[in-house]
Enzyme design. Structure first.
Site, short mmCIF file in Angstrom:
data_model
loop_
_atom_site.label_atom_id
_atom_site.label_comp_id
_atom_site.label_asym_id
_atom_site.label_seq_id
_atom_site.Cartn_x
_atom_site.Cartn_y
_atom_site.Cartn_z
N GLN A 298 47.45 29.37 32.98
CA GLN A 298 46.31 29.20 33.32
C GLN A 298 45.30 30.60 32.96
O GLN A 298 44.41 30.71 33.25
CB GLN A 298 46.06 29.18 34.91
CG GLN A 298 46.64 27.61 35.52
CD GLN A 298 46.67 27.69 36.96
OE1 GLN A 298 47.68 28.05 37.71
NE2 GLN A 298 45.60 27.20 37.67
N GLY B 235 48.90 29.74 44.51
CA GLY B 235 49.86 29.78 43.24
C GLY B 235 48.94 30.00 41.82
O GLY B 235 47.83 29.67 41.98
N HIS C 126 53.76 21.79 41.03
CA HIS C 126 52.43 21.79 40.43
C HIS C 126 52.37 23.02 39.21
O HIS C 126 52.09 22.95 38.23
CB HIS C 126 51.64 22.39 41.49
CG HIS C 126 50.17 22.25 41.26
ND1 HIS C 126 48.97 21.71 41.56
CD2 HIS C 126 49.56 23.39 40.44
CE1 HIS C 126 47.70 22.03 40.95
NE2 HIS C 126 48.14 23.02 40.43
N GLU C 127 53.14 23.95 39.68
CA GLU C 127 53.07 25.30 38.68
C GLU C 127 54.00 24.94 37.55
O GLU C 127 53.59 25.34 36.30
CB GLU C 127 53.53 26.69 39.47
CG GLU C 127 52.82 26.89 40.59
CD GLU C 127 51.09 26.97 40.34
OE1 GLU C 127 50.75 27.01 39.24
OE2 GLU C 127 50.50 26.97 41.50
N HIS D 160 52.12 23.26 34.86
CA HIS D 160 51.21 24.00 34.04
C HIS D 160 52.09 24.46 32.96
O HIS D 160 51.60 24.59 31.79
CB HIS D 160 50.72 25.22 34.92
CG HIS D 160 49.38 24.68 35.85
ND1 HIS D 160 48.41 24.29 35.03
CD2 HIS D 160 49.25 24.99 37.16
CE1 HIS D 160 47.13 24.08 36.39
NE2 HIS D 160 47.91 24.33 37.36
N CYS E 124 43.45 22.62 42.16
CA CYS E 124 43.93 23.47 41.10
C CYS E 124 42.82 24.45 40.74
O CYS E 124 41.51 23.95 40.63
CB CYS E 124 44.11 22.60 39.84
SG CYS E 124 44.71 23.50 38.74
N LEU E 125 43.18 25.63 40.47
CA LEU E 125 42.12 26.52 40.00
C LEU E 125 41.67 26.29 38.86
O LEU E 125 40.59 26.70 38.49
CB LEU E 125 42.69 28.09 40.40
CG LEU E 125 43.10 28.60 41.63
CD1 LEU E 125 43.92 29.84 41.52
CD2 LEU E 125 41.99 28.92 42.57
O1 GNR Z 1 45.49 27.20 45.17
C1 GNR Z 1 46.31 26.20 45.02
N1 GNR Z 1 46.47 25.33 45.85
C2 GNR Z 1 47.18 23.98 45.83
C3 GNR Z 1 47.13 23.12 46.86
C4 GNR Z 1 48.12 22.38 46.75
C5 GNR Z 1 49.03 21.94 45.94
C6 GNR Z 1 48.91 23.00 44.77
C7 GNR Z 1 48.26 23.88 44.76
S1 GNR Z 1 48.25 25.12 43.76
C8 GNR Z 1 46.55 25.68 43.77
C9 GNR Z 1 46.37 26.95 42.52
C10 GNR Z 1 46.58 26.55 41.08
O2 GNR Z 1 46.10 26.00 40.60
N2 GNR Z 1 47.72 26.64 40.67
O3 GNR Z 1 48.35 26.32 39.49
NI NI Z 2 47.02 24.37 39.09
#
Ligand code: GNR
Ligand code: NI
Length: 167
Positions: A52, A47, A136-137, A140, A94-95
């Site tokens: 980001q 995601g 999670h997104e 952000h 998270c990236l």
């Molecule tokens: O690549 C991603 N893997 C992930 C694994 C578990 C829960 C959430 C994520 S999102 C993350 C990519 C990212 O940072 N999205 O904001």
């Molecule tokens: Ni993230």
């Protein structure tokens, strides 16, 4: 052609900006979505939120498929936690926080509302990983990060390491 964008790394203060609601459903929104999908695929993420890549609008892309062939775009996503939910634990990454993984607990029953690239509204009750990822997104888009759920001591350790590694 889609472009790969640079991903902001914690503690970049731009990750703390609150994203604006999208009101124009035009070609530039489609271009940004495609650039974000390319960026997400090249980074092997599942995601990516516009925040980001330093675009402060309420846009998320996602692909939860093993084959990496099921791109999804969510515009102006919101969710409500449904009655009877449980806290579901999942190890997240998270990236924007490379090298850091942490098990977080999030509600497992939500109703998700979003728009597509044409501005059409959709409502669904996702399950499993999609529920985790969407929360999670959306965090952000509100300037919130995984490290906000852990202790200040741990957070400072992550901050120092990333400042050193990504200088
Ligand atoms: O690549 C991603 N893997 C992930 C694994 C578990 C829960 C959430 C994520 S999102 C993350 C990519 C990212 O940072 N999205 O904001
Ligand atoms: Ni993230």
């Amino acid at each position: 052609m889609a472009k790969k964008l640079d991903i902001l790394i914690f503690p970049d203060p731009r990750l703390r900006k609150k994203a604006e609601k999208i009101t124009k459903f035009d070609k530039s929104l489609e271009n940004l979505s495609n650039d974000m999908l390319k960026t997400m695929y090249e980074a092997n993420g599942i995601g990516l939120a516009a925040t980001q890549v330093d675009h402060h609008v309420r846009l998320i892309v996602m692909d939860l498929s093993e084959e990496r062939n099921d791109p999804k775009i969510f515009i102006n996503p919101t969710f409500e936690v449904l009655k009877g939910y449980k806290m579901y634990e999942f190890e997240e990454g998270c990236l924007s926080i490379p090298g850091f993984n942490e098990t977080l607990a999030r509600p497992d029953k939500i109703e998700l509302t979003w728009q597509d690239l044409r501005g059409k509204t959709h409502v669904d009750k996702p399950e499993g990983l999609l529920t985790v990822c969407i929360q999670h997104e959306i965090d952000h888009l509100d300037g919130k990060l995984m490290v906000d759920y852990i202790s200040a001591l741990k957070r400072d350790r992550v901050r120092s390491k990333l400042l050193k590694d990504f200088k």
